[in-house]
Scaffold this active site. Structure first.
Site, PDB file in Angstrom:
ATOM      1  NE  ARG C 258      -1.845   1.906   3.465  1.00 50.29           N
ATOM      2  CZ  ARG C 258      -1.837   1.865   4.793  1.00 50.29           C
ATOM      3  NH1 ARG C 258      -2.593   1.014   5.443  1.00 50.29           N
ATOM      4  NH2 ARG C 258      -1.033   2.646   5.500  1.00 50.29           N
ATOM      5  CG  HIS C 262      -6.595   2.872   6.255  1.00 54.43           C
ATOM      6  ND1 HIS C 262      -6.864   1.569   5.922  1.00 54.43           N
ATOM      7  CD2 HIS C 262      -7.742   3.374   6.741  1.00 54.43           C
ATOM      8  CE1 HIS C 262      -8.127   1.283   6.213  1.00 54.43           C
ATOM      9  NE2 HIS C 262      -8.686   2.367   6.712  1.00 54.43           N
ATOM     10  CE1 TYR C 271      -0.222   4.268   9.968  1.00 55.61           C
ATOM     11  CE2 TYR C 271       0.886   2.618   8.631  1.00 55.61           C
ATOM     12  CZ  TYR C 271      -0.120   3.559   8.791  1.00 55.61           C
ATOM     13  OH  TYR C 271      -1.019   3.776   7.788  1.00 55.61           O
TER      14      TYR C 271
END
Lengths: 327, 440, 377
Positions: C258, C262, C271
């Site tokens: 990805r 998100h 993160y």
């Protein structure tokens, strides 16, 4: 004293209770490392380490089931559902076990847990991120439900919820997470579960609301200043157990009741409030108890959401209608 | 000129610091080109241009702080190939709820949220005054205790429920308390609500058949009883020669029939009455016995009694004085028809000021019609008939006679006034020319 | 069968095209006609441009929350290209490119993310379910779609997607198990993009691959290089054949990354490290596919330049159209609750409309106090 938003107040309460009680654990999807998608649990993992604050796999059923098991066996879990729309995957555990364990074991096993989740609409989000779902859980015996509308109440209610020996569902109105600040004591204090808050006192009409709607009603009241209406505003704060006495006493004084909630109309919590008022203050009613709620439709996506969300203009309109109702 | 404002980029950021400009004044940019890097608490946001054009002015220098809503850069869009003159940076919001443009404290968390956008503001609300609810509410200050049904009954009867003493538990006001209060409020004979109550003698039920009266009949029972109870009535009668009128009518009626109008004598009588009422307005009034005032009406709403299958109905012609005789004829016809078909509207039956009852249709001559309270007079019109009379020359001739009976409210109209009124009618109807001369 | 040759328990991953665009597994290079190859490439490119612009629009305050798909174009388009027109797609919420390939228009997709349900009303013949937010539930739907197809002999295969985080969900297990029992003609593709919001793949499960979960269901599973459009095509084609032959479901793990956040309201720098992101950028699916096509003499730099210009214009125009589109009306908001709304709901709607009317007239009166001729309806 410190100025905090609702979100910061909850965060402060978690820090406070976790420092006080080593059995309190916090977990949920993305709730550990990054502190939750709204950052409500931010900083906790850094202080209390991964044993007490952790991320879970995506499985609401497992989160709920584990929380119940942990609570039975000596921990005080504060479990998170990432959004209220996702609680349904864990609903089996909520409906069938969370409120029943005490009864099932005649008091031998109890579930002193807190289930917290962002709640309610008005943030222009995708499907299932805007629901007000308190009615689903209110219908299950054995579970307490609280919904704060101010930072002060949020901190005090969270402390109360964590210390409560019964399972408590803590709904966090995400629309007002960061919408305003309030002076909040940094030392421990409790806001009792089961007690409504009198926001305004008056004698012409009683308005009951909770969560994000309290602020909307206050905005409506401001717009009615020149209409000279003496209004009593009650912030319910606790859905279960409902503070029936406060509401009934108020209606006995005013004779008129308006309940405002964002949830869907049919079997929305207004139904319960109005029924109890009719049961206990029937003879004092001067006008039909009225509810102003969302419609019986799916919460529309952002482009249509304004049709569904109860706004101060509609609230002001309903208040005027009710006050002018001829006996 | 396009002003690109620093928008809330969804991270709860409401201000940032210019870290690096990627363009300078005079540069040409395309929709999507990065313009500037803004540093915020957590993220360095790279902001792309929403339009194509030339950079005219930069909104802040490197190192300076900008807030959400401030203009970052001015772009001149003219002369560019792509369209995009009216690109608005804000989403077409259904309800204009802009993100707060408050100052940030710098230590704000990154609230993310993953979906949606939440309102961020530093607005400070009032501190909690945690009120212990039971103490502060005046529990004793309850209002009146009564069921909704009882409340409605009080309202319908015009009774102030807060002034009634309740006989129920805890002082609850029961229905009978309300009825009692309403009764004492009534003033005896002058109250218009219902007729006096007298006990009925009993009958041998085997020898009688009972039929319930209709609603309409009930209304008539009421009206008659009330009028009789309140008004001292007396009737003046007269009959006079209307041969000239008869000739006039005969001459006109066929031509008029072609226009769909049935010309009887009643319209002439109605016209004569409206003119007489203008001259003698007291006949078009009411007597307010409570205030002891004569209430003169400005409108002449002429009631015409109509006999229907179910009983007597009296609709009225509004502002009858403003109508021609032909119009009156038409109006009378319409009312009669609607009465029989029961298609009258409520307003047709309300606010009448003077009534005509035409029992001449049944061949009657004289009568003592009953006044329709709260009017003060009523004219009974008998049937025109041929009678031998002595004319002015002393000869016996056959004349068409019209008998009239005028009942008056003797409280405010004396016999002399009644006589004068009747005389005027006689004048108009026996000599139609005199009617013509005064026609407005 | 290729699937059985790559054992997920041994962590064997199937690849045809490597990151540099070289065909490293010529035996399994799929035979795709030129027209389809170009269509696949153009769709992937469109998805890329539309995706980047959607993020930009959000930063400009013109778009609401959006779930970016950057880096996962091959995992989606490669698989979709292997299907027949009558086949079903039951998406989650990150299948922008797949939906485009299956016939959902860019306008519809933008309308959905812009917050209007009309964006989910796809054309006839476009067998795609609306974007599905509650994780895992789309698998049960696919199972049902497949089941009905079998019973009614429609010869449809149902393909569904789920993320790595999603495989922790009960519904994933329950629905897959269910479908396997009935040999339902379905394919589940796990887009393992290494993150579930902030939760890295290894925290979602102890299993070393996600494909191996197929063993528990009694069905074949395979891990595929998700950025390799040809590999995705090949395996999906095989899985579809199995399904059509009545051999039941297949589990495909598309190993991808990805590249973006998100959603537009997420900050991945919290993160994960930039180095990791850059490493994966070198494995970009569109880049290697372009090299492949260029080597086959099907594509050129000039065509690339033209395509980018075309796509830029098309996406900009489409978004402008969406921005200027109408909001849902009151009818829209109410009338799709039941086939015929019951009287109490109709009453709610009428009462609301009446309220709006009087409040509009009221504000009209307020603003035209000077005008004495104001007539009220």
């Amino acid at each position: 004293m410190a100025e905090m938003t609702l979100l910061q107040a909850i965060n402060a309460a978690l820090f406070e209770q976790m420092r006080k009680d080593p059995t309190v654990v916090v977990f949920g999807e993305d709730a550990g490392f990054e502190g939750g998608v709204f950052r409500v649990t931010k900083g906790l993992q850094q202080e209390f380490r991964v044993d007490r604050v952790f991320d879970t796999p995506i499985s609401e059923a497992a989160i709920m089931g584990s929380a119940i098991g942990m609570a039975i066996n000596g921990l005080k879990p504060v479990a998170e559902m990432q959004f209220e729309g996702f609680m349904f995957n864990g609903f089996n555990q909520i409906a069938v076990h969370m409120g029943r364990m005490r009864n099932r074991s005649r008091g031998k096993y109890t579930v002193p847990m807190v289930l917290r989740m962002p709640w309610g609409g008005g943030i222009r989000a995708l499907e299932h991120h805007s629901e007000a779902v308190e009615s689903f859980i209110a219908h299950i015996p054995g579970i307490k439900i609280v919904i704060p509308s101010t930072p002060y109440d949020a901190k005090g209610l969270m402390a109360a919820a964590i210390q409560d020996p019964d399972p408590v569902v803590f709904f966090e109105p995400k629309k007002i997470y960061r919408a305003f600040k309030q002076e909040v004591p940094e030392t421990e204090y409790i806001v009792p579960i089961g007690k409504a808050r009198m926001v305004e006192t008056g004698k012409d009409i009683t308005v009951v609301a909770w969560g994000s709607m309290v602020r909307e009603v206050q905005t409506a009241i401001k717009s009615l200043e020149k209409d000279n209406i003496s209004l009593e505003l009650i912030d319910l704060r606790t859905i279960v157990p409902m503070d029936t006495e406060t509401i009934v006493n108020s209606v006995k004084k005013t004779g008129r009741l308006l309940v405002v909630h964002e949830a869907v109309r049919t079997l929305g919590f207004a139904t319960e409030i109005i029924t109890r008022v009719i049961e206990k203050a029937f003879l004092n009613l001067e006008a039909p108890p009225t509810r102003l709620t969302g419609f019986d439709i799916a919460v529309p996506l952002p482009r249509g959401e304004h049709h569904h969300m109860v706004d101060p203009k509609r609230i002001a309109y309903e208040i005027k209608q009710l006050v002018n109702y001829k006996v | 000129m396009y002003e690109f404002k620093f928008a809330d980029i969804g991270e709860g950021i409401h201000e940032g610091q210019i870290l690096k400009w990627l363009v300078k004044v005079g540069d040409s940019v395309k929709d999507g080109n990065s313009l500037v890097v803004v540093e915020t608490d957590k993220v360095n946001a790279d902001l792309p241009s929403p339009v194509s054009g030339t950079i005219v002015k930069l909104g802040a220098k490197v190192g300076e702080t900008i807030h959400v809503g401030d203009t970052l850069v001015w772009i001149d869009e003219s002369g560019t190939a792509t369209v995009a003159t009216e690109v608005v940076p804000e989403v077409k919001k259904p309800e204009a709820k802009p993100v707060a443009m408050a100052l940030s404290e710098g230590k704000e968390d990154n609230p993310a949220g993953v979906v949606g956008s939440i309102e961020v503001s530093d607005e400070l609300i009032a501190a909690s005054t945690e009120m212990v609810t039971t103490d502060q509410i005046d529990v004793a200050q309850t209002k009146v205790l009564a069921t909704p049904v009882a409340r409605k009954m009080a309202a319908d009867l015009g009774v102030d429920i807060t002034k009634i003493k309740g006989s129920g538990e805890s002082g609850r006001i029961m229905k009978e308390d309300i009825i009692k209060a309403a009764d004492t409020k009534k003033v005896a004979p002058t109250s218009v609500a219902s007729a006096p109550v007298i006990a009925m003698p009993s009958f041998n039920e085997q020898e009688v058949t009972r039929v319930k009266i209709t609603k309409l009949r009930k209304a008539v029972v009421n009206a008659m009883s009330v009028a009789n109870a309140i008004i001292p009535m007396t009737t003046l009668m007269d009959e006079f020669d209307v041969s000239a009128l008869v000739k006039l009518r005969e001459a006109q009626k066929d031509a008029v029939k072609l226009q769909g109008v049935k010309l009887t004598y009643l319209p002439f009588v109605a016209k004569a009455i409206t003119m007489a009422l203008r001259e003698y307005p007291i006949f078009n009034s009411s007597y307010d016995h409570e205030k002891e005032e004569i209430v003169f009406k400005s409108h002449i709403n002429l009631g015409i009694a109509v006999d229907t299958n179910d009983g007597l109905i009296v609709p009225n012609i509004k502002d009858a004085d403003g109508k021609t005789i032909l119009e009156l004829a038409k109006a009378i016809d319409n009312l009669a028809e609607q009465s029989r078909a029961r298609t009258l509207k409520l307003e047709d039956l309300q606010n009448g000021s003077f009534t005509i009852t035409n029992y001449g249709a049944f061949g009657m001559k004289f009568g003592t019609p009953v006044i329709k309270h709260p009017e003060v007079a009523i004219l009974g019109v008998g049937g025109i008939y041929k009678k031998p009379i002595v004319d002015s020359a002393g000869a016996i001739v056959v004349a068409d006679m019209l008998p009239l009976s005028l009942t008056i409210d003797h409280r405010i109209i004396d016999g002399a006034d009644g006589g004068r009124f009747l005389l005027r009618l006689k004048q108009y109807l026996s000599d139609p020319a005199s009617l013509l001369l005064r026609l407005k | 069968m290729i699937i059985s040759k790559y054992d997920p328990l041994k962590q064997e991953q199937f690849q045809v095209l490597d990151s540099e665009g070289n065909v490293v597994n010529p035996k399994f290079e799929p035979k795709i006609d030129d027209e389809t190859l170009l269509h696949m490439y153009k769709t992937m490119s469109l998805a890329r441009v539309a995706d980047i612009k959607a993020l930009q629009y959000q930063r400009q305050g013109r778009m609401l929350t959006y779930a970016p798909v950057q880096g996962q174009e091959a995992a989606q388009v490669g698989a979709m290209a292997a299907l027949e027109p009558q086949d079903w797609l039951s998406p989650a919420f990150r299948e922008f490119a797949a939906m485009l390939y299956r016939g959902v228009t860019l306008e519809q997709l933008y309308l959905y993310w812009y917050g209007n349900e009309i964006g989910s009303k796809f054309a006839d013949g476009v067998n795609v379910l609306p974007v599905n937010v509650p994780i895992g539930s789309q698998i049960g739907h696919a199972s049902g779609l497949a089941h009905a197809s079998k019973v009614l002999k429609k010869n449809q295969v149902a393909v569904t997607y789920i993320g790595d985080g999603g495989t922790s969900h009960g519904e994933f297990y329950e629905a897959m198990n269910f479908a396997a029992v009935f040999d339902s003609p379905m394919i589940t593709i796990i887009q393992n993009n290494q993150y579930a919001i902030s939760t890295p793949r290894h925290k979602a499960t102890r299993a070393k691959t996600l494909a191996q979960k197929a063993i528990a269901f009694g069905i074949p599973g395979i891990q595929v290089d998700g950025n390799d459009v040809l590999a995705m095509y090949t395996i999906t084609k095989e899985a579809a054949q199995r399904a059509r032959n009545g051999e039941g479901p297949t589990l495909i793990e598309a190993y991808t990354y990805r590249m973006g956040p998100h959603t537009t309201s997420d900050d991945p720098t919290i993160y994960r490290q930039d180095e990791e992101v850059e490493k994966w950028r070198l494995k970009d699916p569109i880049k290697r596919f372009r090299i492949y096509l260029t080597n086959k003499k099907l594509w050129s730099d000039k065509q690339e330049e033209e395509l980018q210009k075309e796509l830029e214009e098309y996406v900009t125009e489409t978004f402008k159209k969406v921005e200027n589109s109408d909001n849902p009306t009151i009818d829209d908001v109410f009338d799709y609750t039941f086939v015929n709304n019951p009287s109490d709901l109709i009453e709610q709607k009428e009462k609301y409309m009446k309220y709006l009317k009087q409040s509009f007239l009221h504000s009209l009166k307020e603003t035209s106090k000077a005008n004495k001729n104001l007539k009220e309806d």
